[in-house]
Design a protein around this motif. Structure first.
Motif: not given
Length: 321
Positions: A131-141, A35-37, A123-125, A42-44
């Motif tokens: 804190f970052l993991g919870q706030a991010a829309d997507f987390v790349l572990n 989903e993150a990719v 996030a890449i974490t 799809n982003s402009t």
């Protein structure tokens, strides 16, 4: 333990530790990664990559990789962001934040501002519950069990993992975009890499003299043509089409096998069906043919018409080999 043994042991342990951690990342790739990719694809806007410390260094490399493979990206240092660099982020941009712990003070300050902008935050974490993991829309572990550092302190394995995740994102996007060798050449025009992607056979042949003899040329004429044009070879041309080739090796073999050479002509000693490459082919393709056939020269043609010679030395001089 001797100094040499100590060095070898430390080096091998470092590589082994990092290799195991990287292998484990494959099991951490999930639907959230997909989903993150897709979101970036799809982003402009651009990808704004941010981080602090060693993660910032990795972020710069990820930006370079994204830019060179067709995804516009900009690096924004997390420490500088809250002192004016937040203006880097535009409305359509996707923000990629890198942090091993996800709890660095700078990250905790920065993330709320990014969220206020309503930009998608990836996030890449190594800690999804941070804190970052919870706030991010997507987390790349990018979780790693331990650093290669014996004190488990210096970022080593963790930064390598971040880099690999970044590469995985970039390559996924490259494939989604159908990013080709021609596209790659646009972004890498310099150095040997660029030359491999854009230098053509015609660029090489234009630097060389253009030897040629006819089928009826006598041996003296053949030897003089090979010597004067200094390429160690001459094609045999009839009606401007290549019908054979004579190398300096052919000349030596002729002298060894024939006591009487008077009366011999080019067609008597030439090799028929020589290797020929298109005038418009890439120089790196010429190198491949030369290496596969263990030859030093390759003839070039355009629409069946002889256009010149590519010598192995040309390719070495251009940095292709």
């Amino acid at each position: 333990m001797k100094l040499q043994e100590k060095i070898l042991t430390a080096a091998k342990e470092t590589i082994s530790t990092e290799a195991k951690a990287i292998a484990n990342l494959e099991h951490l790739i999930d639907e959230e990664f997909v989903e993150a990719v897709e979101t970036i694809y799809n982003s402009t806007g651009r990808v704004i990559v941010t981080g602090i410390g060693k993660s910032a260094v990795i972020g710069n490399k990820i930006v370079a990789t994204l830019n060179s493979t067709g995804t516009p990206a900009v690096f924004m240092h997390a420490g500088d962001a809250i002192h004016g660099d937040l203006g880097t982020i535009q409305k359509e941009d996707v923000v990629l934040c890198i942090s091993k712990s996800g709890n660095s003070p700078e990250i905790k300050v920065l993330v709320p501002f990014i969220k206020n902008f309503n930009n998608t935050l990836i996030a890449i974490t190594g800690d999804k519950s941070s804190f970052l993991g919870q706030a991010a829309d997507f987390v790349l572990n990018s979780y790693v069990e331990k650093e290669a550092c014996p004190n488990n302190l210096a970022p080593t394995t963790s930064t390598t993992a971040q880099l690999v995740i970044g590469d995985a994102v970039a390559i996924c996007l490259l494939k989604l975009r159908g990013f080709s060798r021609k596209d790659f050449a646009k972004y890498h025009p310099g150095g040997s890499l660029g030359k491999k992607l854009y230098l053509r056979v015609s660029d090489i042949t234009s630097q060389n003299q253009k030897p040629r003899v006819s089928p009826e040329s006598n041996i003296t004429e053949v030897i003089l043509e090979i010597s004067e044009k200094m390429l160690g070879v001459t094609p045999v041309i009839e009606n401007n089409e290549i019908i054979g080739i004579i190398t300096d090796g052919d000349i030596r073999r002729m002298l060894k096998n024939n006591e009487e050479i008077k009366g011999l002509t080019a067609k008597d000693i030439m090799s028929a069906n020589p290797k020929i490459i298109s005038h418009n082919a890439l120089a790196v393709d010429a190198l491949e043919i030369i290496q596969e056939n263990k030859i030093s020269q390759l003839l070039a043609a355009e629409n069946g018409r002889y256009t010149g010679v590519v010598h192995l030395h040309n390719l070495i001089r251009e940095g292709i080999l």
